[in-house]
Design a protein around this motif. Structure first.
Motif, PDB file in Angstrom:
ATOM      1  N   ALA A  14       0.818  -1.209   0.000  1.00 31.69           N
ATOM      2  CA  ALA A  14       0.000   0.000   0.000  1.00 31.69           C
ATOM      3  C   ALA A  14       0.849   1.256   0.000  1.00 31.69           C
ATOM      4  O   ALA A  14       0.400   2.318  -0.404  1.00 31.69           O
ATOM      5  CB  ALA A  14      -0.921  -0.013   1.218  1.00 31.69           C
ATOM      6  N   PRO A  18       0.828   4.373  -6.503  1.00 34.51           N
ATOM      7  CA  PRO A  18      -0.090   3.572  -7.313  1.00 34.51           C
ATOM      8  C   PRO A  18       0.274   3.543  -8.783  1.00 34.51           C
ATOM      9  O   PRO A  18       0.225   2.506  -9.428  1.00 34.51           O
ATOM     10  CB  PRO A  18      -1.444   4.255  -7.076  1.00 34.51           C
ATOM     11  N   GLY A 113      -4.913   0.952  -6.202  1.00 34.49           N
ATOM     12  CA  GLY A 113      -5.472   2.166  -5.631  1.00 34.49           C
ATOM     13  C   GLY A 113      -5.866   3.206  -6.647  1.00 34.49           C
ATOM     14  O   GLY A 113      -6.080   4.375  -6.296  1.00 34.49           O
TER      15      GLY A 113
END
Length: 282
Positions: A14, A18, A113
């Motif tokens: 994460a 992205p 994302g």
């Protein structure tokens, strides 16, 4: 190499940027590492496929309509001009992987994302034309060989004359044709296994890693050989869902097609450990 599983979907970190996650890192060659799969994993892939449908309903509906129209056209040709059925099936085999890649791109962008975009999914294959073209060529050759083998089996083992399209099921399952049914299932099973083994994770791998068709195909076969029971279950689930979705003029493909496409991306993610991408700004 095979690693033990941690999370069956194996999401990307994460903390990474992205946009950077969507670009394969080709600066350092990284080995393809597989994970062991469990019998519960295919059901998790289907569940995640449903989540992707709910998250991107417009994109899912577009591709569902495409799959439905292909099934309707194929069914119409089989009823009216059965001699062209295999040729049209070959055409569907050409178009299908590119449609599937659009679904993989949608799941991939959600995983990174990013907001899924229909326009992006429609053009995600343009930078992978070489590898995709080679892989689709292999699939088409297998399908044509499958069709030729089917004709040979019909000619040698079918004992009651070639059936019409209206009475094909009654003729095929006549007691006089038990040897035909047995041989046809064996031959069809061999070719179906080859097509499935070659393509089960190869297309999403080409999209994700921009790898060549040979490496992707071999990796796909490795996944099947190292997880035979799981892949057999996955193939059975796909077949069952597709068969049931063809009832009522194939309307079920509007949902089943996108769900299976999204789920196939998660099957790839669970089978092949993602590339180690450099941190943002590195």
């Amino acid at each position: 190499m095979t690693a033990t599983p941690s999370d069956s979907s194996n999401p990307l970190p994460a903390s990474a940027d992205p946009a950077q996650q969507l670009a394969p890192d080709t600066s350092v060659a990284q080995p393809v590492t597989l994970q062991r799969l469990g019998l519960a994993d295919p059901f998790r892939w289907l569940a995640r496929g449903l989540q992707d449908v709910r998250a991107a309903p417009g994109i899912a509906l577009f591709y569902g309509v495409c799959f439905w129209c292909m099934a309707l056209v194929l069914g119409w040709v089989f009823r009216t001009r059965p001699e062209y059925t295999m040729s049209l099936a070959s055409g569907c085999l050409l178009v299908g992987p590119f449609l599937a890649m659009g679904l993989y791109d949608t799941s991939r962008r959600r995983e990174a994302g990013l907001k899924p975009e229909l326009s992006e999914s429609l053009t995600c294959w343009d930078s992978h034309m070489g590898s995709m073209g080679m892989l689709v060529l292999v699939l088409v050759v297998l399908e044509l060989l499958w069709g030729r083998a089917s004709l040979v089996v019909f000619a040698v083992f079918f004992n009651t004359g070639m059936p019409s399209t209206t009475g094909v099921l009654q003729a095929v399952f006549s007691p006089q044709n038990w040897s035909f049914v047995a041989v046809y299932l064996v031959v069809g099973g061999v070719f179906a296994a080859l097509v499935f083994s070659t393509s089960v994770v190869s297309i999403p791998m080409i999209l994700d890693r921009d790898t060549d068709a040979l490496t992707a195909g071999i990796t796909s076969m490795r996944v099947v050989l190292e997880n035979p029971l799981v892949m057999l279950l996955w193939g059975a689930l796909i077949t069952t869902i597709v068969v049931f979705s063809l009832w009522f003029w194939g309307i079920g493909l509007l949902v089943a097609g996108p769900v299976l496409g999204f789920a196939s991306w998660h099957a790839y993610r669970a089978s092949v450990i993602p590339l180690q991408r450099p941190p943002a700004g590195a």
